[in-house]
Design a protein around this motif. Structure first.
Motif, PDB file in Angstrom:
ATOM      1  N   SER A   1       0.838  -1.206   0.000  1.00  0.00           N
ATOM      2  CA  SER A   1       0.000   0.000   0.000  1.00  0.00           C
ATOM      3  C   SER A   1       0.870   1.252   0.000  1.00  0.00           C
ATOM      4  O   SER A   1       0.509   2.263  -0.606  1.00  0.00           O
ATOM      5  N   GLY A   2       2.013   1.183   0.669  1.00  0.00           N
ATOM      6  CA  GLY A   2       2.955   2.296   0.605  1.00  0.00           C
ATOM      7  C   GLY A   2       3.478   2.520  -0.802  1.00  0.00           C
ATOM      8  O   GLY A   2       3.605   3.658  -1.260  1.00  0.00           O
ATOM      9  N   LEU A   3       3.749   1.425  -1.516  1.00  0.00           N
ATOM     10  CA  LEU A   3       4.205   1.569  -2.899  1.00  0.00           C
ATOM     11  C   LEU A   3       3.121   2.162  -3.797  1.00  0.00           C
ATOM     12  O   LEU A   3       3.407   3.006  -4.657  1.00  0.00           O
ATOM     13  N   VAL A   4       1.892   1.731  -3.596  1.00  0.00           N
ATOM     14  CA  VAL A   4       0.785   2.262  -4.407  1.00  0.00           C
ATOM     15  C   VAL A   4       0.569   3.745  -4.108  1.00  0.00           C
ATOM     16  O   VAL A   4       0.388   4.554  -5.027  1.00  0.00           O
ATOM     17  N   LEU A   5       0.603   4.110  -2.833  1.00  0.00           N
ATOM     18  CA  LEU A   5       0.453   5.519  -2.480  1.00  0.00           C
ATOM     19  C   LEU A   5       1.617   6.362  -3.000  1.00  0.00           C
ATOM     20  O   LEU A   5       1.428   7.517  -3.386  1.00  0.00           O
ATOM     21  N   PHE A   6       2.798   5.791  -3.027  1.00  0.00           N
ATOM     22  CA  PHE A   6       3.953   6.494  -3.575  1.00  0.00           C
ATOM     23  C   PHE A   6       3.727   6.783  -5.060  1.00  0.00           C
ATOM     24  O   PHE A   6       3.991   7.889  -5.538  1.00  0.00           O
ATOM     25  N   GLY A   7       3.230   5.783  -5.784  1.00  0.00           N
ATOM     26  CA  GLY A   7       2.919   5.990  -7.201  1.00  0.00           C
ATOM     27  C   GLY A   7       1.831   7.033  -7.398  1.00  0.00           C
ATOM     28  O   GLY A   7       1.898   7.844  -8.332  1.00  0.00           O
TER      29      GLY A   7
ATOM     30  N   GLY B   1       1.207   9.545  -5.386  1.00  0.00           N
ATOM     31  CA  GLY B   1       1.823  10.844  -5.103  1.00  0.00           C
ATOM     32  C   GLY B   1       2.670  11.330  -6.254  1.00  0.00           C
ATOM     33  O   GLY B   1       2.653  12.518  -6.597  1.00  0.00           O
ATOM     34  N   LEU B   2       3.417  10.422  -6.882  1.00  0.00           N
ATOM     35  CA  LEU B   2       4.199  10.813  -8.050  1.00  0.00           C
ATOM     36  C   LEU B   2       3.306  11.231  -9.209  1.00  0.00           C
ATOM     37  O   LEU B   2       3.633  12.170  -9.946  1.00  0.00           O
ATOM     38  N   ALA B   3       2.175  10.538  -9.379  1.00  0.00           N
ATOM     39  CA  ALA B   3       1.234  10.915 -10.434  1.00  0.00           C
ATOM     40  C   ALA B   3       0.654  12.307 -10.173  1.00  0.00           C
ATOM     41  O   ALA B   3       0.482  13.093 -11.107  1.00  0.00           O
ATOM     42  N   LEU B   4       0.361  12.601  -8.913  1.00  0.00           N
ATOM     43  CA  LEU B   4      -0.127  13.944  -8.584  1.00  0.00           C
ATOM     44  C   LEU B   4       0.923  15.008  -8.872  1.00  0.00           C
ATOM     45  O   LEU B   4       0.613  16.084  -9.389  1.00  0.00           O
ATOM     46  N   LEU B   5       2.164  14.709  -8.557  1.00  0.00           N
ATOM     47  CA  LEU B   5       3.231  15.665  -8.858  1.00  0.00           C
ATOM     48  C   LEU B   5       3.421  15.834 -10.357  1.00  0.00           C
ATOM     49  O   LEU B   5       3.687  16.933 -10.845  1.00  0.00           O
ATOM     50  N   TRP B   6       3.285  14.752 -11.084  1.00  0.00           N
ATOM     51  CA  TRP B   6       3.500  14.794 -12.536  1.00  0.00           C
ATOM     52  C   TRP B   6       2.425  15.639 -13.216  1.00  0.00           C
ATOM     53  O   TRP B   6       2.703  16.378 -14.155  1.00  0.00           O
TER      54      TRP B   6
ATOM     55  N   ASP C   1       2.057  26.674  -7.731  1.00  0.00           N
ATOM     56  CA  ASP C   1       1.485  27.091  -6.454  1.00  0.00           C
ATOM     57  C   ASP C   1       0.127  26.449  -6.171  1.00  0.00           C
ATOM     58  O   ASP C   1      -0.661  26.968  -5.406  1.00  0.00           O
ATOM     59  N   SER C   2      -0.134  25.314  -6.775  1.00  0.00           N
ATOM     60  CA  SER C   2      -1.382  24.603  -6.547  1.00  0.00           C
ATOM     61  C   SER C   2      -1.283  23.763  -5.273  1.00  0.00           C
ATOM     62  O   SER C   2      -0.192  23.372  -4.846  1.00  0.00           O
ATOM     63  N   TRP C   3      -2.423  23.473  -4.681  1.00  0.00           N
ATOM     64  CA  TRP C   3      -2.446  22.643  -3.475  1.00  0.00           C
ATOM     65  C   TRP C   3      -2.126  21.194  -3.801  1.00  0.00           C
ATOM     66  O   TRP C   3      -1.803  20.416  -2.900  1.00  0.00           O
ATOM     67  N   LEU C   4      -2.232  20.809  -5.089  1.00  0.00           N
ATOM     68  CA  LEU C   4      -1.924  19.428  -5.467  1.00  0.00           C
ATOM     69  C   LEU C   4      -0.466  19.068  -5.186  1.00  0.00           C
ATOM     70  O   LEU C   4      -0.162  17.946  -4.805  1.00  0.00           O
ATOM     71  N   GLY C   5       0.414  20.013  -5.378  1.00  0.00           N
ATOM     72  CA  GLY C   5       1.831  19.763  -5.117  1.00  0.00           C
ATOM     73  C   GLY C   5       2.091  19.475  -3.653  1.00  0.00           C
ATOM     74  O   GLY C   5       2.819  18.539  -3.309  1.00  0.00           O
ATOM     75  N   TYR C   6       1.483  20.254  -2.772  1.00  0.00           N
ATOM     76  CA  TYR C   6       1.659  20.032  -1.345  1.00  0.00           C
ATOM     77  C   TYR C   6       1.024  18.719  -0.911  1.00  0.00           C
ATOM     78  O   TYR C   6       1.577  17.976  -0.097  1.00  0.00           O
ATOM     79  N   GLY C   7      -0.148  18.444  -1.449  1.00  0.00           N
ATOM     80  CA  GLY C   7      -0.810  17.177  -1.137  1.00  0.00           C
ATOM     81  C   GLY C   7      -0.009  15.982  -1.620  1.00  0.00           C
ATOM     82  O   GLY C   7       0.060  14.952  -0.953  1.00  0.00           O
ATOM     83  N   ALA C   8       0.621  16.129  -2.785  1.00  0.00           N
ATOM     84  CA  ALA C   8       1.434  15.038  -3.318  1.00  0.00           C
ATOM     85  C   ALA C   8       2.653  14.785  -2.441  1.00  0.00           C
ATOM     86  O   ALA C   8       3.014  13.629  -2.188  1.00  0.00           O
ATOM     87  N   VAL C   9       3.275  15.831  -1.964  1.00  0.00           N
ATOM     88  CA  VAL C   9       4.448  15.669  -1.089  1.00  0.00           C
ATOM     89  C   VAL C   9       4.044  15.004   0.221  1.00  0.00           C
ATOM     90  O   VAL C   9       4.742  14.112   0.725  1.00  0.00           O
ATOM     91  N   ILE C  10       2.905  15.403   0.770  1.00  0.00           N
ATOM     92  CA  ILE C  10       2.416  14.767   1.999  1.00  0.00           C
ATOM     93  C   ILE C  10       2.085  13.303   1.747  1.00  0.00           C
ATOM     94  O   ILE C  10       2.425  12.427   2.553  1.00  0.00           O
TER      95      ILE C  10
ATOM     96  N   ILE D   1       3.365  11.322  -0.562  1.00  0.00           N
ATOM     97  CA  ILE D   1       4.616  10.581  -0.769  1.00  0.00           C
ATOM     98  C   ILE D   1       5.294  10.315   0.567  1.00  0.00           C
ATOM     99  O   ILE D   1       5.823   9.223   0.799  1.00  0.00           O
ATOM    100  N   THR D   2       5.278  11.280   1.469  1.00  0.00           N
ATOM    101  CA  THR D   2       5.883  11.095   2.793  1.00  0.00           C
ATOM    102  C   THR D   2       5.172   9.997   3.573  1.00  0.00           C
ATOM    103  O   THR D   2       5.814   9.114   4.162  1.00  0.00           O
ATOM    104  N   ILE D   3       3.848  10.023   3.562  1.00  0.00           N
ATOM    105  CA  ILE D   3       3.081   8.976   4.246  1.00  0.00           C
ATOM    106  C   ILE D   3       3.344   7.618   3.607  1.00  0.00           C
ATOM    107  O   ILE D   3       3.495   6.609   4.294  1.00  0.00           O
ATOM    108  N   ALA D   4       3.413   7.606   2.272  1.00  0.00           N
ATOM    109  CA  ALA D   4       3.668   6.350   1.559  1.00  0.00           C
ATOM    110  C   ALA D   4       5.023   5.772   1.914  1.00  0.00           C
ATOM    111  O   ALA D   4       5.161   4.557   2.124  1.00  0.00           O
TER     112      ALA D   4
END
Length: 89
Positions: free
Chosen positions: A25-31, A33-38, A44-53, A55-58
């Protein structure tokens, strides 16, 4: 020292199914998060911050799962060493 390692590792390695589930599940969440960053449309969108959070949780989930899997494997190695020592006596 072997007894101390057993007391530490056996509770962690006892829940192997949960550890494997956490790892994947960590690997899936990491993917995710990377998709959100991509697909982040602006810097300056909130998606970038959410993606970093995300990825950290993942990474934390995957690390906890990996440690559980490692504890499971090490506890099996300790059991095999103890069994081989008891048969040679």
């Amino acid at each position: 020292m072997l007894e101390h390692a057993k007391r530490l590792l056996y509770p962690l390695g006892h829940y192997i199914k949960q550890s494997v589930a956490l790892f994947f599940s960590g690997l899936v969440l990491f993917g995710a998060g990377l998709a959100l960053l991509w697909h982040n449309p602006s810097e300056d969108s909130w998606l970038g911050y959410g993606a970093v959070i995300l990825i950290t949780i993942a990474l934390l989930l995957a690390l906890i799962g990996w440690l559980g899997i490692l504890a499971y494997r090490i506890s099996h190695i300790i059991n095999r060493v103890e069994q081989s020592q008891s048969t040679h006596r």
